[in-house]
Design a protein around this motif. Structure first.
Motif, mmCIF file in Angstrom:
data_model
loop_
_atom_site.group_PDB
_atom_site.id
_atom_site.type_symbol
_atom_site.label_atom_id
_atom_site.label_comp_id
_atom_site.label_asym_id
_atom_site.label_seq_id
_atom_site.Cartn_x
_atom_site.Cartn_y
_atom_site.Cartn_z
ATOM 1 N N ASP A 29 -3.583 -3.428 -7.480
ATOM 2 C CA ASP A 29 -3.657 -2.230 -8.463
ATOM 3 C C ASP A 29 -2.589 -2.598 -9.789
ATOM 4 N N LYS A 48 -3.261 4.318 -13.524
ATOM 5 C CA LYS A 48 -3.905 2.864 -13.142
ATOM 6 C C LYS A 48 -4.763 2.579 -14.247
ATOM 7 N N ARG A 103 -3.094 0.517 -3.741
ATOM 8 C CA ARG A 103 -3.544 -0.563 -2.918
ATOM 9 C C ARG A 103 -3.006 -1.909 -3.555
ATOM 10 N N PRO A 104 -2.809 -2.983 -2.752
ATOM 11 C CA PRO A 104 -2.160 -4.348 -3.234
ATOM 12 C C PRO A 104 -3.223 -4.774 -4.274
ATOM 13 N N GLU A 135 0.874 -1.195 0.099
ATOM 14 C CA GLU A 135 -0.057 -0.030 0.018
ATOM 15 C C GLU A 135 0.884 1.234 0.056
ATOM 16 N N TYR A 136 0.487 2.282 -0.854
ATOM 17 C CA TYR A 136 1.100 3.358 -0.754
ATOM 18 C C TYR A 136 -0.006 4.741 -0.643
ATOM 19 N N SER A 137 0.304 5.492 0.416
ATOM 20 C CA SER A 137 -0.987 6.276 0.796
ATOM 21 C C SER A 137 -0.866 7.617 0.084
#
Length: 377
Positions: A330, A346, A327-328, A298-300
């Motif tokens: 993507d 994305k 999110r995992p 995850e990267y915020s």
């Protein structure tokens, strides 16, 4: 989304410009009254009138470029002929096609007609409607600040040597009095004026060069990439279609209200969609060379993710482009890379539709090119 003119004005950029104009104008008026009082001679009055004219024109053209705005492509716009849509890019945000020479600005929230760049100092884009005003604003600002930097430096010299003039001068030297507060404000005004001459002078040069070629800053980059792409692929040289001679190019900017910002005159032998087709070809090449990644962590979306990605935080991209939260699972198509960062968009749904774009840490995703096929636009 694009804001109203009043809200556009209530921003740190325009307020800073107004503050700089006020500071330099105050310093000039205050010191000119002691160094060369306008009532002392006709030449002094003309000298003061020259600066005040430059200051007034700077303020006027600044407000005009801000309040007029760049001009936006209507939401849902499409060309009159259905077959022309094949030559245009589609904007998913505006739900319409991008008119020739227009680009979507994520800060304004719309597709901007003949977009040059987004300027934080006027808190909007420089485009079709306000390009002429913006260039005249830069011209007035550079000339006015050059005038001010020379005069204020002379006044500062006289203020520093005031005591010497009193005891050893001829009695005809102007006496300039400065308190500690006015001294500091004058030094600040000199620094601001010199900074404007240097920094804005470079921007003015680039704007004038672009106007003479009828080529925006974004189009400069497109043409530069077109030269490299065509040379690499052995294709004929790209001819920029909107350069119709420097005299006509200037008229297109100064009298741009005669055009709607959608359709533009082109040089002989060129078509109105030559540039947009070149853009499509460049984007297709970029997609072919891109790599697909799948998020594994995850990267915020934090600009400096020091806790989870310390190496990426220490080498964050020096750009105001957005960050891309992940999110995992993507899937992202990456088109640019740096040592610890990737830039991509994305892919959403089974059709791999284009989603949000931005930078994300390289350690947050892993390459998965073998699982997906790159599809054209």
């Amino acid at each position: 989304m694009a804001s109203s003119p009043f809200r556009r004005l209530c921003h740190w950029g325009p307020l800073s410009v107004l503050g700089i104009i006020k500071l330099i104008t105050w310093a000039m008026v205050h010191l000119l009254g002691m160094w060369w009082p306008p009532h002392s001679s006709i030449a002094a009055a003309l000298h003061a009138a020259l600066f005040l004219s430059l200051a007034a024109s700077t303020l006027y053209y600044f407000l005009q470029s801000l309040l007029e705005g760049p001009g936006f492509v209507p939401l849902g716009w499409k060309p009159e002929k259905q077959e022309d849509t094949d030559n245009l890019q589609f904007c998913t945000v505006c739900n319409g096609y991008k008119a020739p020479r227009s680009h979507h600005c994520r800060k304004c929230g719309y597709c901007v007609k003949k977009m040059d760049h987004h300027c934080p100092w006027i808190n909007c884009c420089v485009g079709h409607n306000n390009h002429g005003y913006f260039t005249l604003f830069l011209t007035s600002a550079v000339l006015g600040c050059f005038h001010a930097s020379v005069v204020l430096s002379i006044c500062m010299y006289h203020a520093i040597n005031r005591v010497w003039y009193i005891h050893s001068g001829t009695g005809r030297e102007p006496l300039v009095y400065l308190t500690l507060t006015t001294l500091l404000l004058t030094l600040l005004a000199i620094g601001m004026a010199v900074g404007v001459v240097l920094a804005v002078g470079v921007l003015l040069y680039l704007q004038v060069r672009g106007i003479l070629r009828n080529q925006t800053t974004i189009e400069d980059w497109i043409v530069e990439k077109a030269v490299g792409r065509r040379e690499e692929q052995g294709l004929p040289d790209f001819v920029f279609p909107y350069n119709v001679g420097w005299r006509n190019n200037i008229r297109l900017v100064l009298y741009g209200n005669k055009y709607d910002g959608i359709r533009w005159p082109v040089r002989d032998g060129c078509g109105e969609y030559d540039l947009t087709r070149e853009q499509q070809a460049q984007k297709q090449d970029k997609r072919v060379r891109s790599r697909l990644y799948t998020a594994i962590a995850e990267y915020s979306g934090y600009w400096v993710p020091l806790r989870r990605y310390p190496w990426a935080a220490l080498a964050a991209p020096c750009t105001d482009e957005p960050r891309l939260p992940l999110r995992p699972g993507d899937v992202i198509r990456a088109t640019r890379q740096r040592r610890h960062w990737l830039f991509g968009e994305k892919l959403i749904g089974e059709g791999e539709s284009r989603g949000p774009r931005g930078w994300f840490p390289r350690d947050a995703a892993t390459p998965t090119d073998h699982l997906y096929k790159t599809k054209p636009d």
